[in-house]
Structures are given as C-alpha cells and as structure tokens.
Design a protein around this motif. Structure first.
Motif, mmCIF file in Angstrom:
data_model
loop_
_atom_site.group_PDB
_atom_site.id
_atom_site.type_symbol
_atom_site.label_atom_id
_atom_site.label_comp_id
_atom_site.label_asym_id
_atom_site.label_seq_id
_atom_site.Cartn_x
_atom_site.Cartn_y
_atom_site.Cartn_z
ATOM 1 N N SER A 145 0.831 -1.198 0.000
ATOM 2 C CA SER A 145 0.000 0.000 0.000
ATOM 3 C C SER A 145 0.866 1.249 0.000
ATOM 4 O O SER A 145 2.052 1.218 0.347
ATOM 5 C CB SER A 145 -0.919 0.018 1.228
ATOM 6 O OG SER A 145 -0.166 0.145 2.420
ATOM 7 N N TYR A 146 0.256 2.346 -0.437
ATOM 8 C CA TYR A 146 0.857 3.672 -0.340
ATOM 9 C C TYR A 146 -0.039 4.518 0.549
ATOM 10 O O TYR A 146 -1.287 4.414 0.491
ATOM 11 C CB TYR A 146 0.949 4.332 -1.720
ATOM 12 C CG TYR A 146 2.320 4.261 -2.346
ATOM 13 C CD1 TYR A 146 3.360 5.075 -1.899
ATOM 14 C CD2 TYR A 146 2.578 3.398 -3.396
ATOM 15 C CE1 TYR A 146 4.618 5.024 -2.474
ATOM 16 C CE2 TYR A 146 3.837 3.334 -3.985
ATOM 17 C CZ TYR A 146 4.852 4.154 -3.521
ATOM 18 O OH TYR A 146 6.098 4.098 -4.088
ATOM 19 N N ALA A 147 0.553 5.390 1.359
ATOM 20 C CA ALA A 147 -0.229 6.251 2.247
ATOM 21 C C ALA A 147 0.404 7.629 2.326
ATOM 22 O O ALA A 147 1.630 7.777 2.231
ATOM 23 C CB ALA A 147 -0.311 5.639 3.648
ATOM 24 N N ARG A 148 -0.462 8.627 2.487
ATOM 25 C CA ARG A 148 0.010 10.000 2.689
ATOM 26 C C ARG A 148 -0.890 10.670 3.713
ATOM 27 O O ARG A 148 -2.031 10.248 3.935
ATOM 28 C CB ARG A 148 0.006 10.789 1.380
ATOM 29 C CG ARG A 148 -1.383 11.172 0.892
ATOM 30 C CD ARG A 148 -1.327 12.252 -0.193
ATOM 31 N NE ARG A 148 -2.651 12.756 -0.506
ATOM 32 C CZ ARG A 148 -3.379 12.387 -1.545
ATOM 33 N NH1 ARG A 148 -2.904 11.468 -2.388
ATOM 34 N NH2 ARG A 148 -4.569 12.909 -1.746
ATOM 35 N N ALA A 149 -0.374 11.713 4.341
ATOM 36 C CA ALA A 149 -1.149 12.468 5.314
ATOM 37 C C ALA A 149 -1.879 13.609 4.618
ATOM 38 O O ALA A 149 -1.352 14.229 3.689
ATOM 39 C CB ALA A 149 -0.238 13.018 6.400
ATOM 40 N N ASP A 150 -3.098 13.887 5.069
ATOM 41 C CA ASP A 150 -3.876 15.027 4.601
ATOM 42 C C ASP A 150 -4.528 15.623 5.834
ATOM 43 O O ASP A 150 -5.612 15.214 6.250
ATOM 44 C CB ASP A 150 -4.916 14.586 3.576
ATOM 45 C CG ASP A 150 -5.513 15.761 2.811
ATOM 46 O OD1 ASP A 150 -5.251 16.917 3.216
ATOM 47 O OD2 ASP A 150 -6.223 15.538 1.821
ATOM 48 N N GLY A 151 -3.862 16.576 6.450
ATOM 49 C CA GLY A 151 -4.320 17.096 7.727
ATOM 50 C C GLY A 151 -4.199 16.015 8.783
ATOM 51 O O GLY A 151 -3.141 15.397 8.935
ATOM 52 N N ASP A 152 -5.295 15.760 9.520
ATOM 53 C CA ASP A 152 -5.258 14.718 10.548
ATOM 54 C C ASP A 152 -5.715 13.370 9.999
ATOM 55 O O ASP A 152 -5.919 12.424 10.762
ATOM 56 C CB ASP A 152 -6.111 15.100 11.752
ATOM 57 C CG ASP A 152 -7.594 15.218 11.413
ATOM 58 O OD1 ASP A 152 -7.926 15.299 10.208
ATOM 59 O OD2 ASP A 152 -8.419 15.242 12.347
ATOM 60 N N LEU A 153 -5.847 13.282 8.685
ATOM 61 C CA LEU A 153 -6.265 12.036 8.052
ATOM 62 C C LEU A 153 -5.089 11.344 7.378
ATOM 63 O O LEU A 153 -4.148 11.991 6.925
ATOM 64 C CB LEU A 153 -7.343 12.302 6.995
ATOM 65 C CG LEU A 153 -8.629 12.966 7.463
ATOM 66 C CD1 LEU A 153 -9.514 13.287 6.265
ATOM 67 C CD2 LEU A 153 -9.371 12.079 8.463
ATOM 68 N N VAL A 154 -5.162 10.015 7.331
ATOM 69 C CA VAL A 154 -4.218 9.231 6.544
ATOM 70 C C VAL A 154 -5.003 8.625 5.389
ATOM 71 O O VAL A 154 -5.994 7.926 5.591
ATOM 72 C CB VAL A 154 -3.554 8.121 7.382
ATOM 73 C CG1 VAL A 154 -2.723 7.201 6.482
ATOM 74 C CG2 VAL A 154 -2.663 8.736 8.450
ATOM 75 N N VAL A 155 -4.564 8.934 4.175
ATOM 76 C CA VAL A 155 -5.203 8.440 2.957
ATOM 77 C C VAL A 155 -4.349 7.298 2.425
ATOM 78 O O VAL A 155 -3.156 7.466 2.180
ATOM 79 C CB VAL A 155 -5.328 9.557 1.905
ATOM 80 C CG1 VAL A 155 -5.992 9.031 0.640
ATOM 81 C CG2 VAL A 155 -6.092 10.742 2.480
ATOM 82 N N ARG A 156 -4.961 6.125 2.260
ATOM 83 C CA ARG A 156 -4.186 4.930 1.881
ATOM 84 C C ARG A 156 -4.861 4.198 0.721
ATOM 85 O O ARG A 156 -6.068 4.043 0.682
ATOM 86 C CB ARG A 156 -4.061 3.994 3.087
ATOM 87 C CG ARG A 156 -3.285 2.710 2.818
ATOM 88 C CD ARG A 156 -3.157 1.855 4.082
ATOM 89 N NE ARG A 156 -2.224 2.438 5.033
ATOM 90 C CZ ARG A 156 -2.573 3.108 6.131
ATOM 91 N NH1 ARG A 156 -3.855 3.255 6.432
ATOM 92 N NH2 ARG A 156 -1.666 3.591 6.940
ATOM 93 N N VAL A 157 -4.044 3.763 -0.229
ATOM 94 C CA VAL A 157 -4.518 2.877 -1.297
ATOM 95 C C VAL A 157 -3.658 1.621 -1.259
ATOM 96 O O VAL A 157 -2.456 1.684 -1.007
ATOM 97 C CB VAL A 157 -4.430 3.540 -2.691
ATOM 98 C CG1 VAL A 157 -5.398 4.705 -2.796
ATOM 99 C CG2 VAL A 157 -3.012 3.994 -3.006
ATOM 100 N N GLY A 158 -4.281 0.471 -1.474
ATOM 101 C CA GLY A 158 -3.513 -0.771 -1.384
ATOM 102 C C GLY A 158 -4.222 -1.912 -2.068
ATOM 103 O O GLY A 158 -5.357 -1.789 -2.541
ATOM 104 N N GLY A 159 -3.527 -3.043 -2.114
ATOM 105 C CA GLY A 159 -4.101 -4.236 -2.715
ATOM 106 C C GLY A 159 -3.086 -5.361 -2.735
ATOM 107 O O GLY A 159 -1.983 -5.238 -2.189
ATOM 108 N N ALA A 160 -3.462 -6.434 -3.364
ATOM 109 C CA ALA A 160 -2.577 -7.589 -3.480
ATOM 110 C C ALA A 160 -1.498 -7.315 -4.525
ATOM 111 O O ALA A 160 -1.749 -6.656 -5.533
ATOM 112 C CB ALA A 160 -3.378 -8.829 -3.865
ATOM 113 N N ARG A 161 -0.307 -7.827 -4.282
ATOM 114 C CA ARG A 161 0.785 -7.657 -5.243
ATOM 115 C C ARG A 161 0.426 -8.262 -6.590
ATOM 116 O O ARG A 161 0.882 -7.790 -7.638
ATOM 117 C CB ARG A 161 2.059 -8.305 -4.706
ATOM 118 C CG ARG A 161 2.744 -7.546 -3.570
ATOM 119 C CD ARG A 161 3.958 -8.333 -3.099
ATOM 120 N NE ARG A 161 4.700 -7.659 -2.059
ATOM 121 C CZ ARG A 161 5.718 -6.818 -2.274
ATOM 122 N NH1 ARG A 161 6.074 -6.538 -3.500
ATOM 123 N NH2 ARG A 161 6.350 -6.267 -1.252
#
Length: 221
Positions: A145-161
């Motif tokens: 997965s990849y994740a980034r911060a947006d204010g007090d939120l963590v936005v994450r996208v992910g999946g199976a390899r």
C-alpha cells in the motif's frame, strides 16, 4: 478501525461479485471518480443533503475521497465507514483485481517504520516500509500500500501484489482526492440505503405488539 479479518471478508465478497459480473453490464459499479465526474445535466444535491447522506454512512463529507485508475470502477457495495468516522471503498478491475481506498484519522509511520501496519491484503507476514517523497510505501509478501497524510487524516490505497504493481499504486494515490459535490452525489448512497442501515424484513414478526415471532402455519414468509 476495521479489523483485518473483516477486510478479508469484504474483499472476498467483492471478488465473487467482480467475477460474477464479467461479460455483463455492472449494475452496482460506477466509473472511477475524477474531478467533475458528475452529470452536468443534474446539479449536485444541497450541502445539507450530502451531509445527511454522509452521516447515515456514519462519516463526514470531508472524509470522503475518490480516485481514478484506468480499467477500474468503484464497487458501490464497498462504500462504508472506516474506524470512527473515516471512509473506505474498493475499486474493481478485470479478472477480479481490486484496489482498496481507506481514509482514517491517524498518523503515518515514524522513524524506523514505527507504527506501520500491514496492508489489508495480508496481515500475517513481516511488514517493511519506506519513505517515498511525501508518502510511505508499506509491503508484505502478499500485499502492499501507499499512504500519505492530509491534515489529521491518513489516505491509503492498497491491494494484493498480484493485482497491482507499485507504480500503479503510486499513480492511484496521486489521483486520490477529496470528493467534490458531484462526486459526493455519485458515491454516497441515499439516506436509508447506507450499508447496515436497512432492517431485515421477516415474515414471522407481527405488525403490532412486542415483536415476538408468529409461530402459526404460513407465517414464515
């Protein structure tokens, strides 16, 4: 926070739905959202209505995010709350491939990957993570997965390899953004249709009284 086992059940159910819809016109999916994706002929609902629809989903409009990835569509059945008032959804592609989008209050991993959690695709293997610009890349043997911060939120996208390579995940994260009014209208279910909000109808319950089941013949629906 949604448990890993619950996420695995959700992903498994969506896999069945994705495979079952191959070769047919999907009735429960919409194209991956992008800025201004709403129909220009239909102005978005009022802000008050959108807030009510988000509240029925137990989240907030500012926590609803969407992304765009070629070949993937949003599975409406997957839209729901994450954690206390976060948001999550799953985008499906050909062959049952899936991209999971999660938005929750939290923090990114610290030095030495402290606090890193395994991607939803695999919570049993060893977790590795590394900084990649303003984002963090986290991986196990099966998922990433990849994740980034947006204010007090963590936005994450992910999946199976096996579904998504790292470059594709990075592109998906870059395309992820807070939903605008038209996108909120597309993504949020109407009030009363949010997941978990509809009661299950039973034919053996009386219309009045204390709700005890009716045991007579022909009352089981």
């Amino acid at each position: 926070m949604t448990s890993p086992s619950s996420r695995r059940l959700l992903l498994a159910a969506l896999t069945v739905l994705a495979l079952a819809s191959c070769g047919t016109t999907p009735s429960e999916s919409v194209p991956a959202a992008g800025p201004g994706s709403g129909s220009p002929a239909s102005p978005p609902p009022s802000g008050a209505e959108l807030e009510a629809r988000a509240a029925a989903l137990q989240t907030r409009t500012e926590h609803v995010y969407v992304t765009r990835l070629d070949g993937f569509t949003l599975a409406r059945q997957s839209v729901g709350v994450r954690g206390d008032d976060g948001f999550g959804s799953v985008y499906t592609g050909q062959g049952g491939r899936m991209l999971e989008l999660d938005v929750e209050r939290g923090e990114l991993p610290g030095p030495g990957c402290a606090g890193a959690t395994a991607p939803a695709a695999d919570d049993d293997g060893a977790v590795t993570c590394e900084r990649d610009g303003d984002a963090w890349y986290t991986a196990t043997a099966a998922g990433h997965s990849y994740a980034r911060a947006d204010g007090d939120l963590v936005v994450r996208v992910g999946g199976a390899r096996t579904d998504l390579d790292r470059a594709t995940l990075s592109d998906a994260l870059a395309a992820t953004h807070r939903a605008d009014g038209a996108e909120l209208a597309d993504v949020l279910p109407p009030v009363g249709e949010a997941s978990g909000q509809q009661p299950v109808e039973r034919g053996d319950l009386p219309p009045v009284g204390d709700g005890a089941p009716l045991n007579g013949a022909g009352t089981t629906g």
